[in-house]
Motif scaffolding. Structure first.
Motif, PDB file in Angstrom:
ATOM      1  N   UNK B 275       0.765  -1.192  -0.277  1.00 57.53           N
ATOM      2  CA  UNK B 275      -0.243   0.500   0.195  1.00 57.53           C
ATOM      3  C   UNK B 275       0.964   1.327  -0.016  1.00 57.53           C
ATOM      4  N   UNK B 276       2.063   1.134   0.256  1.00 60.50           N
ATOM      5  CA  UNK B 276       3.375   2.650   0.414  1.00 60.50           C
ATOM      6  C   UNK B 276       3.461   2.956   1.788  1.00 60.50           C
ATOM      7  N   UNK B 277       3.979   3.733   1.982  1.00 63.44           N
ATOM      8  CA  UNK B 277       3.742   4.502   2.839  1.00 63.44           C
ATOM      9  C   UNK B 277       4.002   5.664   3.422  1.00 63.44           C
ATOM     10  N   UNK B 278       4.113   6.470   4.638  1.00 60.03           N
ATOM     11  CA  UNK B 278       4.450   8.217   4.956  1.00 60.03           C
ATOM     12  C   UNK B 278       4.973   8.062   4.786  1.00 60.03           C
ATOM     13  N   UNK B 279       6.162   9.446   4.835  1.00 56.58           N
ATOM     14  CA  UNK B 279       7.066   9.699   5.488  1.00 56.58           C
ATOM     15  C   UNK B 279       7.023  10.528   6.120  1.00 56.58           C
ATOM     16  N   UNK B 280       7.187  10.201   7.310  1.00 52.57           N
ATOM     17  CA  UNK B 280       7.075  11.055   8.820  1.00 52.57           C
ATOM     18  C   UNK B 280       7.682  13.196   8.750  1.00 52.57           C
TER      19      UNK B 280
END
Lengths: 260, 390
Positions: B275-280
């Motif tokens: 799903x992909x990840x968010x870069x904080x």
């Protein structure tokens, strides 16, 4: 096997030659012509020594990037760390947020001060370093005094240590770093492309009786000392203050402590 | 026997010429990389291994083609593989040569390669990987060549050949296990820190290696009019099916542990792949691998759906299609999926993505062409000898 008189004389002759050569090289040393490698490591009168070097960073004393900048500049200037923008950068000493620095310490409703602070990051000089364990050539190794060192002449650039380091402390020279050094320090070697590098706790300064460059530039905000000596200043500070280490659950036992 | 490789029709020479052209492209790009360093790749401080190491990981598995024939033939006396064993061994040689080349092109200081031998370091898994890869390669060269020469002379192979062939079986298992240990022993990479890693490597190797070999053997059957033997093909297809079932099952075990325990570190890399990840730091949602990984998951399940029922498995066109998609699925999963997702998120829970650069792709093309050339020449010799003997 029988030892004949002839054999004995041969051995004796070679031994005598060897001793003469040894005396000759000792003489050369006294003139300063050649210094064998181990001379640098033998404790001289100024050489700072420890059972296990460690560092305590008082994060309360740093109030913003302007407080960190002199330390980072001192380190990167001293060690000829190139300034390379982008994701192939090289860095020995830098800062990041609490979340990024202590990912195993996720706190909901973190204190505002802690949340907005930046944290100084460097090699942790782990007591049980995974980078040393994975290196296939012993190019990275742990010294007797606990410092995790790099031999940049032996490193083959396989980057296994970068995969192994839990702290992202290691940088790889994706290209020749020399054109990106603004002002070269002639006393410290520059690196070539294709090798890994990182903080060395300033072994070259300790050998001259000086504190690491960042410690000196911090004006007391960082304390550096012997973790192996219960009476050392650093051990007293650790006894009196609550500190954190990065990812302690991995069993690497970092030697860098943070007073929060 | 080498002279047999010099005797082919015009298609054979066109194929050799094409491979040499690909090798030249790879060599030119390697010269550039050698001069300018790994800055020509898209690897970074965060994703410090990429396409090269992914190919190494996958091709170690392809080398399993040897053992999946050697084991039944020499250990269980399964005679129907007799005609094919040498093809498995020769393909393993090509695969290991590619593995070693992918290690070399990944090095920052390739001139210092011999430091691994000059300063042997038993605590490093890479040291052991070097030993088992080279060991397995030389065993296959010796056993393959000696048994083929015996066949050429019309005599049974010598006893020591059988002994070395049996020694090569634990070596084959060790190349997958030790290569898995490169990953499975690293403390802070959750995606790799899993006890089942070596088992996954074995399962994916035992399906992908024989699958590629079987496809190539179908080509040989067609262009060289070489009889493979119906039973041997059926048996190989069955081995591939079972291994792929284990491979998918083991991945399912990873999914269960990660998502039932809900431990963030265990879930992150898998979430990134699907799903992909968010870069904080930037708040950006990143997921360049997502379409590839869904494709891999879909193709893996489809290949099983086609391979498990014997009716579809025994239908040659369906089998060929199933093998092709199985190879694609395992190549994505065990290559880029495994290696790159191990670096995402990074040590600061940030996200730096990776896709190979053109330099990386061209050099890889060159290495694959070298492997294909080695396999072509060795198989050409094997087919010529076997046809002359028959």
């Amino acid at each position: 096997m029988k030892t004949t008189r002839r054999d004995f004389l041969k051995v004796a002759g070679v031994t005598a030659l060897g001793m003469a050569a040894g005396a000759g090289s000792a003489l050369a040393n006294s003139k300063g012509a050649y210094l064998p490698h181990y001379e640098h490591m033998a404790p001289g009168h100024q050489h700072l020594t420890a059972k296990r070097w460690g560092m305590v960073i008082d994060t309360r004393a740093f109030h913003g990037e302007e407080d960190f900048a002199p330390l980072i500049e001192a380190c990167h200037k001293e060690h000829n760390v190139p300034h390379l923008p982008g994701k192939q950068e090289v860095k020995w000493l830098w800062t990041d947020s609490f979340h990024a620095s202590f990912p195993h310490n996720h706190q909901e409703f973190l204190a505002e001060r802690v949340h907005h602070s930046r944290y100084l990051l460097l090699c942790n000089h782990c007591d049980n370093p995974p980078c040393v364990r994975v290196c296939p050539t012993k190019a990275t190794f742990k010294r007797e005094d606990g410092i995790v060192m790099m031999d940049m002449h032996r490193c083959i650039g396989c980057r296994f240590c970068m995969a192994g380091c839990p702290y992202g402390s290691r940088s790889f020279n994706f290209q020749d770093p020399r054109p990106f050094i603004a002002e070269e320090n002639p006393v410290y070697p520059t690196r070539m492309k294709g090798v890994v590098e990182k903080c060395t706790f300033c072994t070259e300064r300790l050998a001259e009786g000086k504190m690491p460059a960042c410690v000196e530039a911090s004006e007391g905000k960082i304390v550096f000392g012997d973790l192996g000596d219960p009476d050392s200043e650093i051990r007293h500070i650790l006894a009196e203050n609550f500190t954190l280490r990065r990812k302690p659950d991995l069993g690497t036992s970092p030697s860098v402590f943070y007073i929060i | 026997m080498l002279e047999k490789a010099l005797n082919g029709n015009k298609y054979y020479w066109w194929w050799i010429g094409l491979l040499l052209a690909c090798i030249a492209v790879g060599a030119y790009n390697y010269v550039l990389q050698f001069q300018h360093g790994l800055q020509l790749t898209n690897m970074s401080r965060d994703v410090s291994w990429g396409f090269y190491v992914a190919q190494l990981t996958y091709l170690v598995g392809v080398a399993a083609s040897g053992v999946m024939l050697v084991l039944p033939y020499y250990l269980h006396d399964y005679k129907k593989f007799g005609n094919l064993v040498v093809f498995g061994e020769f393909m393993a040689i090509g695969a290991i040569i590619m593995c070693l080349l992918f290690v070399i092109v990944d090095l920052g200081q390739p001139k210092r390669l011999m430091n691994v031998v000059l300063h042997p370091t038993p605590n490093s898994v890479l040291f052991w990987d070097m030993i088992v890869l080279n060991g397995y390669m030389f065993l296959n060269i010796i056993v393959g060549w000696a048994s083929l020469e015996a066949q050429k002379k019309g005599v049974p192979y010598a006893k020591w050949v059988k002994i070395l062939a049996i020694v090569s079986v634990p070596f084959a298992f060790s190349i997958h296990t030790v290569t898995a240990f490169l990953y499975a022993g690293i403390p802070a990479r959750h995606f790799w820190l899993t006890a089942i890693m070596a088992a996954r490597f074995l399962a994916s190797a035992f399906c992908a290696g024989p699958a590629i070999m079987l496809l190539l053997l179908f080509i040989v059957e067609k262009v060289a009019k070489f009889e493979l033997g119906e039973y041997a093909v059926k048996m190989l297809a069955r081995i591939i099916t079972y291994a792929m079932i284990f491979n998918v099952f083991f991945f399912g075990l990873e999914l269960f542990t990660a998502f039932y325990s809900q431990i963030p570190g265990h879930m992150h890399s898998i979430v990134y792949l699907f799903a992909g990840l968010e870069d904080p730091a930037t708040g950006q949602h990143l997921g360049v691998m997502v379409p590839y990984f869904w494709t891999a998951a879909f193709l893996a399940l489809l290949s099983l759906a086609l391979l498990i029922p014997s009716t579809t498995r025994n239908c040659k066109p369906v089998l060929i299609f199933a093998l092709l998609i199985l190879i694609a699925a395992t190549w994505i999963d065990k290559g880029m999926g495994l290696v790159v997702a191990g670096f995402i998120p990074n040590m600061f829970e940030g996200v730096t993505e990776y896709m190979p650069s053109s330099t990386e792709l061209f050099i890889s093309l060159g290495i694959y062409a070298i492997g294909a050339l080695v396999v072509t020449v060795l198989w050409k010799i094997a087919v010529s000898v076997k046809k002359a003997a028959a």
